[in-house]
Design an enzyme around this catalytic site. Structure first.
Site, short mmCIF file in Angstrom:
data_model
loop_
_atom_site.label_atom_id
_atom_site.label_comp_id
_atom_site.label_asym_id
_atom_site.label_seq_id
_atom_site.Cartn_x
_atom_site.Cartn_y
_atom_site.Cartn_z
N ASP A 56 7.06 1.32 -6.98
CA ASP A 56 6.26 1.51 -5.75
C ASP A 56 5.28 2.65 -6.02
OD1 ASP A 56 5.35 2.12 -3.06
OD2 ASP A 56 7.16 1.13 -2.31
N SER B 70 2.58 -2.29 -9.18
CA SER B 70 3.43 -3.23 -9.93
C SER B 70 2.69 -3.86 -11.11
CB SER B 70 3.97 -4.29 -8.96
OG SER B 70 3.45 -5.56 -9.19
N HIS C 105 1.62 -7.29 1.23
CA HIS C 105 1.75 -8.60 1.87
C HIS C 105 0.41 -9.29 2.09
CE1 HIS C 105 5.88 -8.10 1.85
NE2 HIS C 105 6.18 -8.02 3.12
N ASP D 289 10.44 -11.25 3.64
CA ASP D 289 9.42 -11.56 4.65
C ASP D 289 8.85 -12.97 4.51
OD1 ASP D 289 9.47 -8.91 5.93
OD2 ASP D 289 8.65 -8.23 4.02
N1 SAH Z 1 11.80 -2.74 0.49
C1 SAH Z 1 11.46 -1.72 1.47
C2 SAH Z 1 10.17 -1.98 2.20
C3 SAH Z 1 8.97 -2.09 1.34
S1 SAH Z 1 7.47 -1.90 2.23
C4 SAH Z 1 12.63 -1.53 2.44
O1 SAH Z 1 13.71 -2.06 2.21
O2 SAH Z 1 12.47 -0.85 3.43
C5 SAH Z 1 6.29 -2.30 1.01
C6 SAH Z 1 6.11 -1.23 -0.06
O3 SAH Z 1 5.33 -1.84 -1.11
C7 SAH Z 1 5.35 0.02 0.36
O4 SAH Z 1 6.13 1.17 0.15
C8 SAH Z 1 4.10 0.03 -0.56
O5 SAH Z 1 3.75 1.32 -1.01
C9 SAH Z 1 4.54 -0.85 -1.70
N2 SAH Z 1 3.46 -1.53 -2.42
C10 SAH Z 1 2.41 -2.21 -1.90
N3 SAH Z 1 1.64 -2.73 -2.86
C11 SAH Z 1 2.22 -2.36 -4.05
C12 SAH Z 1 1.89 -2.58 -5.43
N4 SAH Z 1 0.81 -3.27 -5.80
N5 SAH Z 1 2.69 -2.04 -6.36
C13 SAH Z 1 3.79 -1.31 -6.01
N6 SAH Z 1 4.15 -1.08 -4.73
C14 SAH Z 1 3.37 -1.60 -3.76
MG MG Z 2 9.75 -6.55 3.52
#
Ligand code: SAH
Ligand code: MG
Length: 205
Positions: free
Chosen positions: A67, A119, A139, A165
């Protein structure tokens, strides 16, 4: 009723995961077939990381928790899921501090390796098989497709793909994760393995 005992009270941890979803992630991770590490995309404050991490710990696997900790589109200032408590001095989101506290409180520092980058950047440096991939990052359609395309090739026979989701009904939620889910099924490379709420688990054939 929940049967899983956790070393941390997850009701105090910010996040977007229901208990039934977390418990399914935990069970799948604890029973992984492959010795290879697992990768989580999108850890936020560590809620899903705890469930996955405890499963991996039990199974003797390592979990790479990826993340950039700057939040997705919906976490930015003025957006629906913005949390002012996570804003750093400049107004940007920084969930890494909370994440570290969560992982430490859950005694998972021997199992969870935080990777603070996008990522797709980490995927460029990755080689070798995965036992499990959990996609819960950005998303937007572009973000979700990028995560899928960057990582899917590392899943080998018997490994697990988990997607969060997934909302078949557009009224219930955004359509990017369900698009990735359908793409995976249409590839003919995965079969449906389990599900809980909006969490879908697929197994690589
Ligand atoms: N799994 C978590 C919720 C994730 S929310 C839970 O259980 O609560 C989505 C997360 O994805 C955010 O923290 C955001 O920073 C991360 N994110 C978004 N795009 C991303 C990317 N390209 N690479 C890595 N992390 C990313
Ligand atoms: Mg989620």
């Amino acid at each position: 009723m929940s049967s899983l005992k956790l070393p941390i009270d997850l009701s105090t941890v910010r996040g977007f995961l229901e208990t039934a979803e977390g418990e399914l992630l935990h069970r799948v991770a604890a029973e992984l077939r492959h010795q290879a590490p697992a990768v989580e995309i999108g850890s936020y404050c560590g809620k899903s990381t705890v469930y996955l991490g405890l499963g991996c710990q039990r199974a003797g696997r390592t979990l790479f928790a990826v993340d950039h900790h700057r939040g997705s589109e919906e976490h930015q200032e003025g957006e629906l899921f913005h949390d002012p408590a996570l804003a750093d001095g400049s107004g940007a989101i920084d969930s890494f501090g909370e994440f570290r506290r969560t992982v430490a409180a859950a005694k998972l520092e021997d199992t969870v390796v935080p990777v603070v980058t996008r990522s797709q950047v980490f995927a460029r440096a990755w080689s070798g098989p995965l036992s499990m991939l959990f996609i819960d990052g950005g998303h937007s359609l572009e973000a979700a497709l990028t995560d899928y395309r960057c990582w899917i090739g590392f899943l080998t026979r018997g490994s697990i793909l988990a997607i969060h989701d997934v909302f078949p009904d557009p009224v219930a939620g955004g359509q990017a994760p369900v698009t990735v889910f359908r793409l995976a099924l249409a590839s003919g490379l995965f079969s449906e393995f389990a599900a809980a709420n909006s969490l879908r688990i697929l197994q690589r054939l």
